[in-house]
Design a protein around this motif. Structure first.
Motif, PDB file in Angstrom:
ATOM      1  N   ILE A   1       1.936   7.717   4.168  1.00  0.00           N
ATOM      2  CA  ILE A   1       0.869   6.801   4.585  1.00  0.00           C
ATOM      3  C   ILE A   1       1.426   5.690   5.465  1.00  0.00           C
ATOM      4  CG2 ILE A   1      -0.889   5.189   3.760  1.00  0.00           C
ATOM      5  CD1 ILE A   1      -1.131   6.971   1.250  1.00  0.00           C
ATOM      6  N   ALA A   2       2.615   5.186   5.094  1.00  0.00           N
ATOM      7  CA  ALA A   2       3.223   4.112   5.886  1.00  0.00           C
ATOM      8  C   ALA A   2       3.550   4.609   7.290  1.00  0.00           C
ATOM      9  CB  ALA A   2       4.479   3.597   5.196  1.00  0.00           C
ATOM     10  N   LEU A   3       4.007   5.862   7.399  1.00  0.00           N
ATOM     11  CA  LEU A   3       4.345   6.422   8.710  1.00  0.00           C
ATOM     12  C   LEU A   3       3.092   6.515   9.579  1.00  0.00           C
ATOM     13  CD1 LEU A   3       6.503   7.700  10.523  1.00  0.00           C
ATOM     14  CD2 LEU A   3       5.963   9.911   9.515  1.00  0.00           C
ATOM     15  N   LEU A   4       2.031   7.003   8.974  1.00  0.00           N
ATOM     16  CA  LEU A   4       0.769   7.115   9.697  1.00  0.00           C
ATOM     17  C   LEU A   4       0.321   5.739  10.206  1.00  0.00           C
ATOM     18  CD1 LEU A   4      -1.548   9.238  10.301  1.00  0.00           C
ATOM     19  CD2 LEU A   4      -2.721   8.182   8.367  1.00  0.00           C
ATOM     20  N   LEU A   5       0.363   4.753   9.295  1.00  0.00           N
ATOM     21  CA  LEU A   5      -0.060   3.404   9.673  1.00  0.00           C
ATOM     22  C   LEU A   5       0.838   2.830  10.755  1.00  0.00           C
ATOM     23  CD1 LEU A   5      -0.893   1.887   6.164  1.00  0.00           C
ATOM     24  CD2 LEU A   5      -2.515   2.436   7.972  1.00  0.00           C
ATOM     25  N   ALA A   6       2.151   3.080  10.646  1.00  0.00           N
ATOM     26  CA  ALA A   6       3.096   2.512  11.612  1.00  0.00           C
ATOM     27  C   ALA A   6       2.871   3.115  12.994  1.00  0.00           C
ATOM     28  CB  ALA A   6       4.525   2.760  11.137  1.00  0.00           C
TER      29      ALA A   6
ATOM     30  N   LEU B   1      10.167   2.455  15.158  1.00  0.00           N
ATOM     31  CA  LEU B   1       9.406   3.002  16.284  1.00  0.00           C
ATOM     32  C   LEU B   1       9.588   2.143  17.531  1.00  0.00           C
ATOM     33  CD1 LEU B   1       6.024   4.005  14.620  1.00  0.00           C
ATOM     34  CD2 LEU B   1       7.618   5.526  15.778  1.00  0.00           C
ATOM     35  N   GLN B   2       9.594   0.840  17.310  1.00  0.00           N
ATOM     36  CA  GLN B   2       9.669  -0.050  18.456  1.00  0.00           C
ATOM     37  C   GLN B   2      11.052  -0.093  19.085  1.00  0.00           C
ATOM     38  OE1 GLN B   2       7.899  -3.669  16.996  1.00  0.00           O
ATOM     39  NE2 GLN B   2       5.853  -2.931  17.540  1.00  0.00           N
TER      40      GLN B   2
ATOM     41  N   LYS C   1       0.606   1.617  18.464  1.00  0.00           N
ATOM     42  CA  LYS C   1      -0.194   1.845  19.672  1.00  0.00           C
ATOM     43  C   LYS C   1      -1.166   0.701  19.947  1.00  0.00           C
ATOM     44  CE  LYS C   1       0.052   6.811  19.684  1.00  0.00           C
ATOM     45  NZ  LYS C   1      -0.476   7.959  18.946  1.00  0.00           N
ATOM     46  N   VAL C   2      -1.398  -0.106  18.936  1.00  0.00           N
ATOM     47  CA  VAL C   2      -2.358  -1.194  19.096  1.00  0.00           C
ATOM     48  C   VAL C   2      -1.787  -2.242  20.046  1.00  0.00           C
ATOM     49  CG1 VAL C   2      -3.548  -3.074  17.913  1.00  0.00           C
ATOM     50  CG2 VAL C   2      -3.359  -0.834  16.836  1.00  0.00           C
ATOM     51  N   ILE C   3      -2.573  -2.694  20.983  1.00  0.00           N
ATOM     52  CA  ILE C   3      -2.085  -3.710  21.905  1.00  0.00           C
ATOM     53  C   ILE C   3      -2.782  -5.041  21.633  1.00  0.00           C
ATOM     54  CG2 ILE C   3      -1.894  -4.386  24.334  1.00  0.00           C
ATOM     55  CD1 ILE C   3      -1.961  -1.234  24.849  1.00  0.00           C
ATOM     56  N   ARG C   4      -4.092  -5.013  21.583  1.00  0.00           N
ATOM     57  CA  ARG C   4      -4.837  -6.240  21.345  1.00  0.00           C
ATOM     58  C   ARG C   4      -4.813  -6.586  19.849  1.00  0.00           C
ATOM     59  NH1 ARG C   4      -9.303  -8.522  24.393  1.00  0.00           N
ATOM     60  NH2 ARG C   4      -9.234  -6.773  25.811  1.00  0.00           N
ATOM     61  N   GLY C   5      -4.483  -7.829  19.529  1.00  0.00           N
ATOM     62  CA  GLY C   5      -4.492  -8.296  18.148  1.00  0.00           C
ATOM     63  C   GLY C   5      -3.440  -7.630  17.282  1.00  0.00           C
ATOM     64  N   ALA C   6      -2.352  -7.138  17.913  1.00  0.00           N
ATOM     65  CA  ALA C   6      -1.331  -6.391  17.165  1.00  0.00           C
ATOM     66  C   ALA C   6      -0.730  -7.206  16.028  1.00  0.00           C
ATOM     67  CB  ALA C   6      -0.246  -5.924  18.118  1.00  0.00           C
ATOM     68  N   LYS C   7      -0.485  -8.479  16.286  1.00  0.00           N
ATOM     69  CA  LYS C   7       0.201  -9.295  15.271  1.00  0.00           C
ATOM     70  C   LYS C   7      -0.637  -9.466  14.012  1.00  0.00           C
ATOM     71  CE  LYS C   7       3.835 -12.057  17.225  1.00  0.00           C
ATOM     72  NZ  LYS C   7       4.180 -13.294  17.908  1.00  0.00           N
ATOM     73  N   THR C   8      -1.913  -9.773  14.222  1.00  0.00           N
ATOM     74  CA  THR C   8      -2.818  -9.960  13.098  1.00  0.00           C
ATOM     75  C   THR C   8      -2.859  -8.681  12.258  1.00  0.00           C
ATOM     76  OG1 THR C   8      -4.161 -11.004  14.775  1.00  0.00           O
ATOM     77  CG2 THR C   8      -5.078 -10.911  12.549  1.00  0.00           C
TER      78      THR C   8
END
Lengths: 433, 293
Positions: B87-92, B179-180, B97-104
């Motif tokens: 599940i953590a891998l899927l979420l990560a 990933l990053q 891929k999220v760009i907008r609001g990634a930090k939140t």
């Protein structure tokens, strides 16, 4: 080496203490959380205020099991408190370790405090005593399993609280089901439906005089009466006469507090808490018995815990412990403890004070526990003494739950309890030499 | 070839000593004590003890109850490790891929990490409570009577859900940073080679993530075996009865609750051997296949 360090310690203490009048300080490790803990602190504060020679400090150590474990670890490290609270299931462990404690009877007599075991109510006299009847632990928070009932539920069903289990299954339970209630739940199968099942019916619970005479003991979990009782209990669960919510105390008590269950078997010590939480009128009566087994039901065992004076302390600290026990058993303190918590007063004198004060006119249910403990005694009602008993209770809970949820058969469950318990008992006997 | 060496022979020893002392005091000594006392039956207060040979071990080997607990521990560990990593891998991957609001978004996913295991267990116990639990009500709405503390499978289910929930954020943080750290150039090159996102993930991203994943695998197995103690303790409310428990919890019930020092020492020695074997196996079998960059 040891003498030197003692001398150094002595010199340091003397240097630091200086001219201040020496107050003897003692420590009391207990397992009373929440509002019970507040009452414990109140007792300690009152003792400290009542005289100027001694100071007692109560320390909360967690659950009963955690408190016993902490006491054992501290004893092995030579750091034991003066007073340790040990619960009923741990009695064999602490009493078996002769030399770990000073028998409370000796402690009081040696320090010039009058002691007569007949002053104590009959149900608490011998539970924490040795086989000769010498009191080893001072009964402190003593309770007994009793049956609470929802007055509205019984009225709606048009019945009274059952006296026998026969009456329960033939009359009370069907009427309560009719009135829309789950008739009964209980909160502690080893304590209420096993240990006190044996004492209520005056049946021997274990060999060697219920374990008092020797550590070489076997448990009577193959008695047909206890098997029949559990078979009946399963029948009640299956046809809706009883609710079963697992081995947890609260899971079985909550449905009664929420008014879904009509009768609840709990502790006489639950009285104080119920008074605060229950929103309906409730009362209590004796634990029912099987008429088929006996027509002369006897008193029950005390549950709860006792206070043990740990050995290896200086004379003056033992004196302080004795003085504290004298204070604790005084009728006034016992009555205060009884009123605030619902635990029974342990002496006849305190019981008389409560009666004279009209406590039971105001709260008739508060008297049930002590009355049940004062019922006629039998040959097998003074108590039981078995080692590794906490684990035996775990085995009982495990096998009972499996049987009641249909995971295993009655035969297999009772065979497992008997065999595993006897192995634990023989292993405990091997630790005692 | 020139060998680097200390001119004084005692210097390396002196430098190593603090570490060695710590290991000796906090590991070898207690481990030795455990092995020693596993051959005895002791009075809890330390007054008497009887040498019983390997009796404490043969008793464990013969106990069907111990086998049952071991079986559950295996099942529990495999499931908790697999689910919390999966599940953590899927979420990560999705968060990456999220760009907008990634930090939140990331902060919200990591939140649970701050919850201590007993607190997580307590929250779980409340949510799953037989009488007042919202999750119990939810199941009842769908016609299932969830009975935590009474039904073996229901309790196991609740324990696994709470344990997995508790562990996902840790895995998430590590996997996301893994990933990053994959170079953009590599990703772009892969994108030219293959259009399929799934193929690129399994052929390029996943192998590059393997060192992180391997580290997490070990951490997660250890977590499921040992750190879930708090969750289990709260869920069974200190009274296991017929509920599922793990091997570590059994050491606690027998040793701390039951004062059976010899028996629980034998159990902890068994656990020690198990962990040792597991670690050796993991490094032998898995690490060879992993390429560290």
């Amino acid at each position: 080496m040891k003498t030197t360090s003692v001398m150094i310690a002595g010199a340091m203490t003397a240097a630091m203490a200086g001219p201040v009048a020496a107050q003897t300080e003692i420590e009391w490790w207990h397992a009373m959380g929440g509002s019970l803990g507040e009452t414990v602190n109140k007792i300690a504060t009152e003792f400290n205020a009542s005289q100027s020679d001694y100071v007692i400090t109560p320390v909360f150590k967690g659950s009963y099991e955690e408190t016993l474990t902490a006491g054992i670890a501290a004893f092995r490290a030579g750091e034991q408190p003066n007073i340790l609270q040990v619960f009923d299931a741990g009695a064999a462990t602490v009493i078996g370790a002769q030399g770990a404690t000073i028998p409370v009877q000796d402690l009081l007599v040696d320090n010039g405090i009058a002691f007569d075991i007949e002053d104590y109510i009959s149900g608490v006299r011998y539970f924490y005593a040795d086989s000769d009847g010498k009191m080893i632990g001072m009964p402190f928070n003593s309770s007994s399993p009793i049956m609470y009932f929802n007055v509205d539920a019984l009225e709606a069903a048009g019945v009274t609280a059952p006296v026998t289990w026969e009456e329960f299954q033939d009359v009370t339970a069907p009427a309560l089901v009719e009135a829309g209630y789950v008739p009964m739940s209980q909160s502690h199968m080893p304590w209420i439906f096993t240990e006190n099942f044996f004492s209520r019916h005056n049946l021997p619970f274990a060999s060697a005089n219920n374990g008092y005479d020797s550590a070489d003991v076997t448990i009577n979990m193959d008695a047909p009466e206890i098997r029949d009782h559990f078979e009946a209990f399963k029948g009640w669960i299956d046809n809706g006469y009883a609710g079963f919510y697992g081995a947890s105390w609260d899971d079985n008590a909550t449905p009664f507090q929420q008014g879904e269950v009509g009768l609840w078997l709990g502790s006489s010590g639950s009285f104080g808490g119920l008074q605060k939480t229950a929103e309906f009128e409730f009362s209590a009566t004796y634990l029912p018995y099987w008429e088929a087994i006996t027509t002369e039901p006897t008193q029950t065992f005390i549950g709860g815990a006792a206070l043990f004076a740990m050995s290896g302390q200086p004379e003056e600290e033992n004196k302080a412990t004795a003085e504290f026990f004298r204070f604790l058993t005084s009728p006034e303190v016992q009555y205060m403890w009884h009123q605030e918590t619902g635990y029974v007063p342990i002496t006849e004198a305190a019981y008389e004070v409560a009666k004279a004060d009209g406590h039971y006119d105001r709260f008739p249910a508060a008297e049930v526990g002590i009355q049940q403990l004062s019922l006629p005694a039998g040959e097998w009602t003074r108590g039981y003494r078995m080692g590794f008993y906490v684990q035996i209770r775990d085995v009982m809970n495990r096998e009972y739950t499996r049987y009641l949820t249909g995971e295993t058969s009655l035969d297999d469950a009772f065979t497992a309890i008997k065999e595993e318990s006897d192995v634990l008992l023989s292993r405990f006997a091997q630790t005692q030499n | 070839m020139k060998r680097a060496a200390f001119s004084q022979p005692l210097m390396p020893v002196a430098l190593l000593l603090p570490q060695l002392i710590i290991i000796a005091v906090f590991f070898y000594w207690p481990a030795g004590e455990a092995i020693y006392s596993s051959f005895f039956l002791q009075d809890p207060f330390g007054f008497g003890s009887n040498y019983v040979g390997a009796d404490n071990y043969t008793r464990l080997a013969k106990s069907s109850e111990y086998a049952k607990v071991a079986g559950f521990t295996l099942f529990f560990t495999v499931l908790v490790t697999f689910l919390s990593l999966g599940i953590a891998l899927l979420l990560a991957v999705k968060a990456d891929k999220v760009i907008r609001g990634a930090k939140t978004y990331r902060t919200l996913l990591m939140w649970v990490y701050a919850v201590a295991p007993p607190v997580a267990g307590f929250l779980g116990a409340l949510l799953f409570d037989q009488n007042i639990g919202p999750i119990t009500d939810l199941f009842a709405y769908f016609g299932y009577n969830l009975q935590i503390g009474l039904n073996y499978n229901d309790t196991a289910f609740a324990m696994i859900v709470v344990s997995v929930w508790k562990q996902i954020p840790v895995n998430f943080i590590f996997l996301l940073s893994g990933l990053q750290s994959i170079p953009v150039a590599v990703r772009e090159a892969a994108l030219i080679d293959n259009k399929s996102g799934t193929r690129r993930f399994w052929d390029i991203t996943f192998p590059l993530l393997a060192p992180t994943a391997f580290f997490l695998l070990i951490i997660n197995i250890t977590y499921a075996l040992f750190d879930t103690f708090g969750v289990i303790d709260i869920m069974v409310k200190g009274n296991p009865a017929s509920n599922p428990i793990t091997l570590v919890y059994k050491v606690y019930t027998d040793g701390f609750r039951g004062s059976d020092l010899g028996g629980s020492s034998a159990q902890s020695v068994v656990l020690m051997v198990l962990v040792l074997a597991l670690t050796v196996m993991q490094f032998r079998m898995l690490e060879r296949r992993i390429h560290y960059t």
